[in-house]
Design an enzyme around this catalytic site. Structure first.
Site, PDB file in Angstrom:
ATOM      1  N   CYS A 302       1.020  -1.132   0.042  1.00 49.66           N
ATOM      2  CA  CYS A 302      -0.123   0.051  -0.039  1.00 49.66           C
ATOM      3  C   CYS A 302       0.950   1.088  -0.071  1.00 49.66           C
ATOM      4  O   CYS A 302       0.940   1.759   1.143  1.00 49.66           O
ATOM      5  CB  CYS A 302      -0.793  -0.059   1.230  1.00 49.66           C
ATOM      6  SG  CYS A 302      -2.054  -1.453   1.390  1.00 49.66           S
ATOM      7  N   ALA A 303       1.701   1.481  -1.087  1.00 50.89           N
ATOM      8  CA  ALA A 303       2.655   2.503  -1.130  1.00 50.89           C
ATOM      9  C   ALA A 303       2.410   3.879  -1.154  1.00 50.89           C
ATOM     10  O   ALA A 303       3.298   4.587  -1.062  1.00 50.89           O
ATOM     11  CB  ALA A 303       3.714   1.748  -2.227  1.00 50.89           C
ATOM     12  N   GLY A 304       1.346   4.214  -1.729  1.00 50.84           N
ATOM     13  CA  GLY A 304       1.102   5.706  -2.257  1.00 50.84           C
ATOM     14  C   GLY A 304       0.655   6.403  -1.123  1.00 50.84           C
ATOM     15  O   GLY A 304       0.143   6.077  -0.093  1.00 50.84           O
ATOM     16  N   PRO A 305       1.363   7.670  -0.999  1.00 50.17           N
ATOM     17  CA  PRO A 305       2.144   8.409  -2.153  1.00 50.17           C
ATOM     18  C   PRO A 305       3.754   7.847  -2.267  1.00 50.17           C
ATOM     19  O   PRO A 305       4.491   8.330  -2.714  1.00 50.17           O
ATOM     20  CB  PRO A 305       2.094   9.868  -1.735  1.00 50.17           C
ATOM     21  CG  PRO A 305       1.764   9.769  -0.119  1.00 50.17           C
ATOM     22  CD  PRO A 305       1.101   8.628   0.271  1.00 50.17           C
ATOM     23  N   GLY A 307       6.166   7.673   0.654  1.00 52.45           N
ATOM     24  CA  GLY A 307       7.074   8.004   1.719  1.00 52.45           C
ATOM     25  C   GLY A 307       7.934   6.751   2.103  1.00 52.45           C
ATOM     26  O   GLY A 307       9.294   6.861   2.343  1.00 52.45           O
ATOM     27  N   ASP A 352      -4.465  -4.653  -6.446  1.00 52.77           N
ATOM     28  CA  ASP A 352      -5.301  -4.648  -5.222  1.00 52.77           C
ATOM     29  C   ASP A 352      -4.488  -5.448  -4.291  1.00 52.77           C
ATOM     30  O   ASP A 352      -4.406  -6.863  -4.684  1.00 52.77           O
ATOM     31  CB  ASP A 352      -6.534  -5.225  -5.600  1.00 52.77           C
ATOM     32  CG  ASP A 352      -7.431  -5.685  -4.375  1.00 52.77           C
ATOM     33  OD1 ASP A 352      -7.060  -5.132  -3.079  1.00 52.77           O
ATOM     34  OD2 ASP A 352      -8.512  -6.334  -4.523  1.00 52.77           O
ATOM     35  N   CYS A 426      -1.840   4.556  10.737  1.00 50.22           N
ATOM     36  CA  CYS A 426      -1.808   5.923  11.194  1.00 50.22           C
ATOM     37  C   CYS A 426      -2.951   6.073  12.015  1.00 50.22           C
ATOM     38  O   CYS A 426      -3.435   7.102  12.295  1.00 50.22           O
ATOM     39  CB  CYS A 426      -1.405   6.910  10.472  1.00 50.22           C
ATOM     40  SG  CYS A 426      -2.399   7.580   9.181  1.00 50.22           S
TER      41      CYS A 426
HETATM   42  C1  LIG Z   1      -1.998   4.978   4.387  1.00 51.00           C
HETATM   43  S1  LIG Z   1      -1.673   4.966   2.704  1.00 51.00           S
HETATM   44  C2  LIG Z   1      -0.205   4.510   2.455  1.00 51.00           C
HETATM   45  C3  LIG Z   1       0.944   5.422   2.909  1.00 51.00           C
HETATM   46  C4  LIG Z   1       2.165   4.887   2.329  1.00 51.00           C
HETATM   47  N1  LIG Z   1       2.730   3.849   2.810  1.00 51.00           N
HETATM   48  C5  LIG Z   1       3.327   6.196   2.572  1.00 51.00           C
HETATM   49  O1  LIG Z   1       4.132   6.165   3.512  1.00 51.00           O
HETATM   50  O2  LIG Z   1       3.469   7.205   1.847  1.00 51.00           O
HETATM   51  C6  LIG Z   1      -2.757   3.699   2.075  1.00 51.00           C
HETATM   52  C7  LIG Z   1      -2.485   3.512   0.705  1.00 51.00           C
HETATM   53  O3  LIG Z   1      -3.307   2.413   0.383  1.00 51.00           O
HETATM   54  C8  LIG Z   1      -3.932   2.395  -1.093  1.00 51.00           C
HETATM   55  N2  LIG Z   1      -4.867   1.431  -0.922  1.00 51.00           N
HETATM   56  C9  LIG Z   1      -6.372   1.364  -0.674  1.00 51.00           C
HETATM   57  N3  LIG Z   1      -6.703   0.077  -0.681  1.00 51.00           N
HETATM   58  C10 LIG Z   1      -5.732  -0.750  -1.463  1.00 51.00           C
HETATM   59  C11 LIG Z   1      -6.121  -1.966  -2.024  1.00 51.00           C
HETATM   60  N4  LIG Z   1      -6.935  -2.660  -2.017  1.00 51.00           N
HETATM   61  N5  LIG Z   1      -4.587  -2.440  -2.440  1.00 51.00           N
HETATM   62  C12 LIG Z   1      -3.458  -1.755  -2.550  1.00 51.00           C
HETATM   63  N6  LIG Z   1      -3.585  -0.483  -2.164  1.00 51.00           N
HETATM   64  C13 LIG Z   1      -4.774   0.180  -1.464  1.00 51.00           C
HETATM   65  C14 LIG Z   1      -4.453   3.908  -0.843  1.00 51.00           C
HETATM   66  O4  LIG Z   1      -4.288   4.342  -2.059  1.00 51.00           O
HETATM   67  C15 LIG Z   1      -3.421   4.442  -0.136  1.00 51.00           C
HETATM   68  O5  LIG Z   1      -2.361   5.120  -1.105  1.00 51.00           O
END
Ligand SMILES: C[S@@+](CC[C@H](N)C(=O)[O-])C[C@H]1O[C@@H](n2cnc3c(N)ncnc32)[C@H](O)[C@@H]1O
Length: 502
Positions: A302-305, A307, A352, A426
């Site tokens: 779940c990498a976005g954005p 950091g 996903d 978080c």
């Molecule tokens: C808490 S944020 C992650 C922050 C990231 N780790 C960082 O440090 O920048 C959660 C992320 O999970 C993604 N997300 C939500 N549902 C998901 C899924 N089913 N599979 C993959 N990513 C998912 C969201 O788009 C979001 O970017």
């Protein structure tokens, strides 16, 4: 006079059952041509952001910097605009309770401009020590530009608010209320978040008496922190102002200099970034837990954005490993690519994370280490996202935990025996943290995947996570990493390290 604090809806800070705010028929009144009142640029910017957050679901932390930049508002004016906006949003629930008790109609029934002119004025009167005449006159001026008919009303209500200081208002509003209702209005949090934080403190083995400090800390602006990404940047390069100091925990953290950190060359080219120390610690924990055998293939699911992915990539670069970074959102995958551009060892996929085993690019042998920093309520980051507390609702937790559990089970299913998965949020909410870990491990066990919890304190003690490992360990009461704004000065974060044993 009513003393009942309003129950706010998830998205707008309005009591439930009220229609969503829409611009009144015919749109806002045109600015007066006869006499254009003079309001300073900082208050105008704050007012505009408050109205957009309220009526259009804008995000203050994105919109405000954009407005400040486009209007050339900087230095002290920018700091004042930020304080006005963020304080008004944080105290919105408390301010609305006060305004409801003096106004002739509920705040929820007002148009967005009138409501936010009142909130801005009341916040200055009660929390920002603005001289009374300035707080009232500027709020009247602001509303007169967009809704001339409301000027007399705003003036009259703020003159009522001015008659008591904040302690006197709180005494009046909390009389006869339960302890948690009192906390909710005193520290301006929805009641479900007060209960969630209270439960989380108890679960973490902390004193319930810390609740007040934990809520108070959510109303204090977070000090922006930088990270000098290891292997490509040294913190000396980021130390451009005298007042900067090293982070208390992360070996790569440094406080940000005054002004726009984005102007620093190392940040512009991705070798450094603005990143809360809590996020740095979680990523460092994920890359520090011992794995048996090879340690070359890492996944951030779940990498976005990006950091944490960028910090993982930096460490992976030093250790000769590579990182697969995944997000469900294509837009966020682009942000990950941007965050990781200095590192040549990152491959990205839009996918996903709850169904990882179905993708052909997942190695049959499994990953050596995985981070799942799952989507969550974010109620651990209330210091930095001031409107979030009024946008989230208790029902969001129920929706999220199913996804969190599915993502963790999926991550465990693509991790090889002897590898580790770090699950992080978080949010300190018990249902998003301990409960998800327990349920996901049980579900994995039922599918034939045995796991064990790796004690985060042992990972920290082994080195590489925190500058002062002993001090960090001394703040932990069980095997999970639990960070708190009032204890650590970070966002409230949770991390569990789970080893796959068969
Ligand atoms: C808490 S944020 C992650 C922050 C990231 N780790 C960082 O440090 O920048 C959660 C992320 O999970 C993604 N997300 C939500 N549902 C998901 C899924 N089913 N599979 C993959 N990513 C998912 C969201 O788009 C979001 O970017």
């Amino acid at each position: 006079m009513s003393t009942t604090p309003p129950a706010h809806s998830a998205r707008s800070g309005r009591p439930p059952g009220k229609p969503p705010l829409r611009k009144q028929a015919g749109g806002p009144a045109a600015p007066s041509k006869a006499k254009t009142p003079l309001v300073d640029a900082a208050r105008s910017a704050a007012f505009e952001v408050l109205c957009a957050v309220d009526a259009d679901d804008a995000f203050a932390n994105l919109l405000l910097p954009e407005i400040l930049r486009s209007r050339g508002i900087d230095g002290r004016d920018a700091a004042f605009a930020t304080e006005l906006t963020y304080s008004t949003l944080r105290y919105c629930g408390q301010l609305d309770a006060i305004l409801d008790s003096v106004g002739t109609r509920p705040v929820a029934d007002m148009d967005a401009q009138t409501r936010n002119a009142l909130r801005l004025g009341a916040c200055q009167l009660l929390h920002l020590r603005t001289p009374e005449h300035a707080a009232i006159a500027t709020s009247v001026d602001l509303v007169s530009r967009v809704r001339k008919s409301a000027t007399g009303f705003v003036n009259a209500v703020l003159r009522q608010v001015q008659k008591r200081d904040v302690d006197q208002w709180l005494e009046l509003l909390t009389e006869g209320k339960s302890a948690s209702e009192q906390m909710a209005v005193r520290y301006s949090h929805p009641r479900w978040i007060v209960s969630s934080i209270s439960d989380a403190l108890v679960k973490a083995g902390r004193s319930p008496l810390e609740l007040q400090q934990a809520l108070e800390a959510n109303n204090i602006a977070a000090r922006p922190m930088l990270i000098a990404r290891p292997g490509v940047c040294d913190s000396d390069e980021l130390a451009v102002a005298e007042q900067q100091v090293s982070g208390r925990w992360s070996p790569y953290a440094l406080t940000a200099p005054p002004g726009d950190p984005g102007a620093l060359p190392a940040i512009r080219d991705g070798r450094a970034a603005v990143q809360d120390e809590g996020s740095q610690l979680v990523a460092l924990l994920a890359v520090s837990a011992t794995v048996s055998g090879s340690d070359e293939l890492w996944l951030d699911a779940c990498a976005g954005p990006g950091g944490k992915a960028a910090l993982m990539a930096a460490v992976a670069g030093i250790r000769g490993a590579s990182v697969i970074a995944v997000d469900q959102s294509a837009h966020r995958v682009e942000l990950v690519k941007r965050a990781c551009r200095p590192f040549g060892n990152v491959t990205t996929h839009t996918a996903d994370a709850a169904a990882l085993a179905t993708y052909p690019w997942v190695p049959a042998a499994g990953y050596d280490r995985v981070l799942v920093d799952v989507p969550c309520t974010g109620i651990g980051a209330l210091r930095r996202r001031p409107e979030l507390r009024w946008r989230r609702s208790a029902s969001d937790v129920g929706t999220l935990v199913g996804l969190q559990e599915a993502i963790l089970v999926s991550a465990l299913s693509v991790t090889r025996s002897g590898g580790v998965v770090t699950y992080s949020t978080c949010s300190p909410h018990v249902l998003e943290t301990d409960a998800v870990v327990s349920r996901a491990r049980a579900a994995a066990a039922a599918a034939g995947i045995a796991t064990e919890i790796v004690d985060a304190r042992e990972v920290i003690a082994a080195g590489g996570v925190a500058v002062d490992a002993d001090a960090l360990i001394a703040t932990q009461n069980d095997g999970y990493l639990r960070l708190w704004p009032h204890v650590h000065g970070t966002d409230a974060m949770f991390a569990a390290v789970i080893r796959v044993t068969s």
